[in-house]
Design a protein around this motif. Structure first.
Motif, PDB file in Angstrom:
ATOM      1  N   LYS A 164      -6.813  -7.660  -8.912  1.00  0.00           N
ATOM      2  CA  LYS A 164      -8.204  -7.433  -9.302  1.00  0.00           C
ATOM      3  C   LYS A 164      -8.728  -6.154  -8.642  1.00  0.00           C
ATOM      4  N   ASN A 165      -8.415  -5.977  -7.368  1.00  0.00           N
ATOM      5  CA  ASN A 165      -8.827  -4.758  -6.670  1.00  0.00           C
ATOM      6  C   ASN A 165      -8.282  -3.518  -7.359  1.00  0.00           C
ATOM      7  N   LYS A 166      -6.993  -3.603  -7.719  1.00  0.00           N
ATOM      8  CA  LYS A 166      -6.351  -2.463  -8.363  1.00  0.00           C
ATOM      9  C   LYS A 166      -7.057  -2.140  -9.687  1.00  0.00           C
ATOM     10  N   LYS A 167      -7.323  -3.169 -10.473  1.00  0.00           N
ATOM     11  CA  LYS A 167      -7.947  -2.959 -11.780  1.00  0.00           C
ATOM     12  C   LYS A 167      -9.384  -2.438 -11.616  1.00  0.00           C
ATOM     13  N   ASP A 168     -10.131  -3.047 -10.693  1.00  0.00           N
ATOM     14  CA  ASP A 168     -11.518  -2.616 -10.462  1.00  0.00           C
ATOM     15  C   ASP A 168     -11.572  -1.145 -10.071  1.00  0.00           C
ATOM     16  N   LYS A 169     -10.657  -0.781  -9.161  1.00  0.00           N
ATOM     17  CA  LYS A 169     -10.667   0.587  -8.652  1.00  0.00           C
ATOM     18  C   LYS A 169     -10.306   1.572  -9.774  1.00  0.00           C
ATOM     19  N   THR A 170      -9.295   1.197 -10.585  1.00  0.00           N
ATOM     20  CA  THR A 170      -8.878   2.081 -11.676  1.00  0.00           C
ATOM     21  C   THR A 170      -9.981   2.205 -12.729  1.00  0.00           C
ATOM     22  N   LEU A 209      11.194  -4.914   1.058  1.00  0.00           N
ATOM     23  CA  LEU A 209      10.259  -6.035   1.093  1.00  0.00           C
ATOM     24  C   LEU A 209      10.692  -7.054   2.126  1.00  0.00           C
ATOM     25  N   SER A 210       9.714  -7.603   2.811  1.00  0.00           N
ATOM     26  CA  SER A 210      10.010  -8.811   3.565  1.00  0.00           C
ATOM     27  C   SER A 210       8.758  -9.662   3.454  1.00  0.00           C
ATOM     28  N   GLY A 211       8.806 -10.844   3.950  1.00  0.00           N
ATOM     29  CA  GLY A 211       7.660 -11.733   3.803  1.00  0.00           C
ATOM     30  C   GLY A 211       6.398 -11.219   4.486  1.00  0.00           C
ATOM     31  N   GLU A 212       6.560 -10.321   5.448  1.00  0.00           N
ATOM     32  CA  GLU A 212       5.436 -10.019   6.332  1.00  0.00           C
ATOM     33  C   GLU A 212       4.563  -8.841   5.877  1.00  0.00           C
ATOM     34  N   THR A 213       5.187  -7.810   5.268  1.00  0.00           N
ATOM     35  CA  THR A 213       4.407  -6.609   4.982  1.00  0.00           C
ATOM     36  C   THR A 213       3.346  -6.856   3.903  1.00  0.00           C
ATOM     37  N   LYS A 214       2.248  -6.121   4.028  1.00  0.00           N
ATOM     38  CA  LYS A 214       1.137  -6.292   3.091  1.00  0.00           C
ATOM     39  C   LYS A 214       1.255  -5.329   1.920  1.00  0.00           C
ATOM     40  N   THR A 215       0.769  -5.759   0.758  1.00  0.00           N
ATOM     41  CA  THR A 215       0.735  -4.890  -0.418  1.00  0.00           C
ATOM     42  C   THR A 215      -0.450  -3.932  -0.321  1.00  0.00           C
ATOM     43  N   ARG A 216      -0.175  -2.647  -0.560  1.00  0.00           N
ATOM     44  CA  ARG A 216      -1.276  -1.695  -0.653  1.00  0.00           C
ATOM     45  C   ARG A 216      -1.525  -1.390  -2.129  1.00  0.00           C
ATOM     46  N   LEU A 217      -2.718  -0.950  -2.448  1.00  0.00           N
ATOM     47  CA  LEU A 217      -3.011  -0.659  -3.853  1.00  0.00           C
ATOM     48  C   LEU A 217      -2.057   0.390  -4.399  1.00  0.00           C
ATOM     49  N   SER A 218      -1.630   1.320  -3.525  1.00  0.00           N
ATOM     50  CA  SER A 218      -0.717   2.374  -3.976  1.00  0.00           C
ATOM     51  C   SER A 218       0.691   1.831  -4.270  1.00  0.00           C
ATOM     52  N   ASP A 219       0.967   0.586  -3.879  1.00  0.00           N
ATOM     53  CA  ASP A 219       2.260  -0.027  -4.209  1.00  0.00           C
ATOM     54  C   ASP A 219       2.279  -0.563  -5.644  1.00  0.00           C
ATOM     55  N   LEU A 220       1.122  -0.567  -6.292  1.00  0.00           N
ATOM     56  CA  LEU A 220       1.035  -1.172  -7.631  1.00  0.00           C
ATOM     57  C   LEU A 220       0.807  -0.120  -8.703  1.00  0.00           C
ATOM     58  N   VAL A 221       1.478  -0.268  -9.841  1.00  0.00           N
ATOM     59  CA  VAL A 221       1.140   0.527 -11.023  1.00  0.00           C
ATOM     60  C   VAL A 221       0.737  -0.447 -12.132  1.00  0.00           C
ATOM     61  N   LEU A 222      -0.096   0.051 -13.046  1.00  0.00           N
ATOM     62  CA  LEU A 222      -0.562  -0.787 -14.154  1.00  0.00           C
ATOM     63  C   LEU A 222       0.348  -0.574 -15.357  1.00  0.00           C
ATOM     64  N   LEU A 223       0.819  -1.677 -15.909  1.00  0.00           N
ATOM     65  CA  LEU A 223       1.735  -1.599 -17.049  1.00  0.00           C
ATOM     66  C   LEU A 223       1.331  -2.594 -18.127  1.00  0.00           C
ATOM     67  N   CYS A 224       1.597  -2.221 -19.390  1.00  0.00           N
ATOM     68  CA  CYS A 224       1.423  -3.195 -20.466  1.00  0.00           C
ATOM     69  C   CYS A 224       2.543  -4.234 -20.337  1.00  0.00           C
ATOM     70  N   ALA A 225       2.368  -5.353 -21.011  1.00  0.00           N
ATOM     71  CA  ALA A 225       3.317  -6.457 -20.867  1.00  0.00           C
ATOM     72  C   ALA A 225       4.726  -6.058 -21.320  1.00  0.00           C
TER      73      ALA A 225
END
Ligand SMILES: [Zn+2]
Ligand SMILES: [Zn+2]
Length: 248
Positions: A164-170, A209-225
């Motif tokens: 949601k954060n990623k989408k709101d920001k974009t 990736l490991s269980g501990e690290t946090k996702t940053r918004l820059s780790d995400l890209v928006l894609l169609c299905a």
């Protein structure tokens, strides 16, 4: 499936387990483990935890003999040894893992480390019931790096808060949500019904990736299905750039 039911079967070695065994094989440099070798017992424990995390009861699925047998099997893939030096039990999955990892020791070490970390962190989660359904539910092809890292990837990109954060920001920045690979615009195509709809894909390599690290918004890209599906459709998963190349 209930944990008790699962314990009755003896599951075949999974990709995750073979990666961990290959990492031990690498450490032994083709040598044979000594009797009561600490590393062999550690791997046996780790593999039993791996199954416990997935809801399998009991702690004896992978004993030290089983681990040694797997090391012997891996030797059949090692060109360093004359054909026939190892047991003739090498299976297809072993061959795949060997091909994916053996020539890239840094990648092997990084992936094995991330798998061990995720076994530990998933094991600390309060309830197995929250993990097992997610593992059983993975409908995309498991990544080269195995099932647990696939699960972590999937969880990251489907976390509703961060998406949601990623989408709101974009939206605030560009005024619309379009696929970053093909440019598909859900509103343009589906009108109001498509407003706010798009998927998030996590771009960090799974070995990081490991269980501990946090996702940053820059780790995400928006894609169609469709594009998102295509990325996960075959091993190794495509990068977004590789997908763009295909679309060009
Ligand atoms: Zn697309
Ligand atoms: Zn994804």
């Amino acid at each position: 499936m209930k944990p008790e039911e699962k314990s009755k079967r003896n599951p075949a070695w999974s990709r995750d387990e073979i990666i961990l065994a290959l990492d031990l094989y690498r450490q032994l440099q083709g040598g044979w483990p000594k009797k009561n070798d600490q590393k062999v017992s550690e791997l046996s424990q780790t593999l039993n935890q791996f199954w416990q995390v997935q809801g399998y009861a009991g702690d004896t699925l992978r004993n030290t003999n089983g681990v040694k047998m797997k090391l012997m099997n891996l030797r059949t893939h090692d060109p360093k040894y004359e054909k026939g030096a190892g047991l003739k039990a090498g299976n297809k999955l072993e061959a795949e893992v060997w091909t994916d990892f053996w020539a890239r020791p840094d990648y092997l070490i990084e992936t094995a480390t991330a798998i061990r970390a995720s076994i530990a962190s998933l094991g600390r989660e309060s309830s197995l019931e929250t993990i097992t359904p997610q593992i059983d539910d993975i409908d995309e092809v498991e990544a080269a790096e195995g099932r647990l890292l696939t699960l972590i990837h999937r969880r990251r990109e489907r976390s509703s808060t961060i998406a949601k954060n990623k989408k709101d920001k974009t939206l605030a920045k560009n005024g619309r949500l379009i696929c970053e690979a093909c440019g598909f615009d859900f509103v343009e195509r589906y009108g109001e019904h498509g407003a706010g709809f798009i998927e998030c894909h996590h771009i960090k390599p799974l070995a990081e990736l490991s269980g501990e690290t946090k996702t940053r918004l820059s780790d995400l890209v928006l894609l169609c299905a469709n594009c998102h599906r295509m990325i996960h459709a075959k091993r190794p998963w495509l990068t977004v750039d590789e997908l763009r190349q295909i679309l060009r």
